[in-house]
Scaffold this active site. Structure first.
Site, short mmCIF file in Angstrom:
data_model
loop_
_atom_site.label_atom_id
_atom_site.label_comp_id
_atom_site.label_asym_id
_atom_site.label_seq_id
_atom_site.Cartn_x
_atom_site.Cartn_y
_atom_site.Cartn_z
NE ARG A 242 1.17 -9.53 3.48
CZ ARG A 242 0.03 -9.11 4.03
NH1 ARG A 242 -0.79 -8.36 3.32
NH2 ARG A 242 -0.27 -9.43 5.26
CD GLU A 271 2.62 -2.11 2.16
OE1 GLU A 271 2.18 -1.90 3.32
OE2 GLU A 271 2.01 -2.77 1.32
CG HIS A 289 -1.53 -2.09 3.08
ND1 HIS A 289 -0.40 -2.84 3.29
CD2 HIS A 289 -2.58 -2.94 3.23
CE1 HIS A 289 -0.75 -4.09 3.59
NE2 HIS A 289 -2.07 -4.17 3.56
#
Length: 323
Positions: A242, A271, A289
């Site tokens: 994370r 994000e 990601h």
């Protein structure tokens, strides 16, 4: 309650195969634009649907949960659930599920991708070629670091970390890890993994560090300026966990000043925004990601969500309950 009439909102597009499977049994609304839904839309959905299927790009906070009383299941598409206010959901009797297990290999593969790209300076080389700046082979061009014989320090030692360790061993790396407690002795022995009960001790021992802890308040900025300072000079940092686990200002300082040789990141705290300072640095690999981004994995994640919905709709125990 008639299962076929359950109304379900899927907040982002899934692979077509699993969307079709879900739509066969339920009244499903898909987000055709595939853009993140705003907070007011999510809050309104709490009154319009029986099940909400969010992803990491959705912030299901207490205000969203307070938006209505109809939703009784948050069937999360993903393993991490720090974007969901669990206490608020629990207070309203809303069950929360996730999709563990099925993305282990894909994320471990990407961890090794980032590790190799950072240590072998693959991002720099690729950009150089595309920019037409490569002048040909030469003995001192973009020298990186070998993995063989190096110590890989794993922060957290769950399924993804252990799968990463298996891959790293194939490259001849030595394995060390930090966690709340030692892993199962057979697992640790099979990987020849050394346990460090102190985070900074692990960081001092590792040539390359890979993060494998959940997000949330307990791990926010776990890798801060002090932790980065504890890392070996010339070490590398990889994060597929994370974004909030890392203090990116401190990381940028260490990459700029030369304390760290490089980094590879797949996740960020806000994000899709990427910390501005990192964008300008040549010695950090930045991916959007992609940890679980294989067709096989994303379909398996969707089927996990469907299994949780089926179980909830028919009064069975939830396979992947987190709250």
């Amino acid at each position: 309650m008639c299962v076929a009439k359950l109304r379900i909102l899927v907040t982002r597009r899934w692979p077509e195969a699993v969307e079709q499977e879900l739509a066969e049994d339920y009244d499903v609304t898909f987000n055709e634009s595939d853009k993140p839904l705003d907070q007011s839309t999510l809050a309104s959905a709490m009154n319009e649907y029986d099940v909400l299927c969010p992803t990491v790009s959705d912030r299901i906070d207490a205000d969203v949960i307070a938006g209505g009383d109809r939703v009784k299941l948050l069937a999360n598409y993903g393993v991490g659930f720090d974007h969901i206010a669990l206490e608020a959901a629990r207070a309203k009797g809303i069950a929360v599920t996730n999709t563990p297990g099925v993305l282990t290999d894909a994320t471990a593969d990407l961890t090794m991708t980032l590790l190799l790209m950072a240590t072998r300076r693959g991002g720099e080389g690729e950009r150089e070629v595309r920019a037409g700046q490569w002048t040909g082979w030469r003995p001192t061009h973009l020298l990186g670091s070998s993995l063989h014989g190096k110590v890989l320090g794993l922060v957290g030692f769950g399924r993804i970390a252990q799968a990463t360790a298996c891959r790293a061993r194939a490259f001849g790396m030595k394995i060390a890890y930090y966690g709340r407690h030692p892993a199962d002795s057979k697992c640790a022995c099979d990987l020849d993994a050394h346990f460090y009960p102190d985070l900074h001790a692990l960081l001092r021992a590792a040539d390359m560090v890979s993060l494998h802890v959940p997000g949330g308040t307990q791990t926010r900025h776990m890798i801060d300026a002090a932790a980065i300072k504890a890392m070996r000079e010339g070490a590398y940092l990889v994060n597929t966990a994370r974004g909030e686990v890392v203090d990116h200002e401190a990381l940028a300082d260490a990459l700029t000043g030369g304390h760290l040789a490089g980094a590879g990141l797949d996740v960020y705290p806000e994000e899709p925004k990427v910390p501005e300072r990192l964008l300008a640095l040549p010695n950090v690999v930045l991916l959007p990601h992609l940890g679980s981004a294989t067709r096989e994995t994303r379909e398996a994640m969707g089927r996990k969500v469907i299994a949780n919905i089926h179980a909830w709709a028919t009064g069975q125990n939830l396979p992947d309950a987190v709250s």
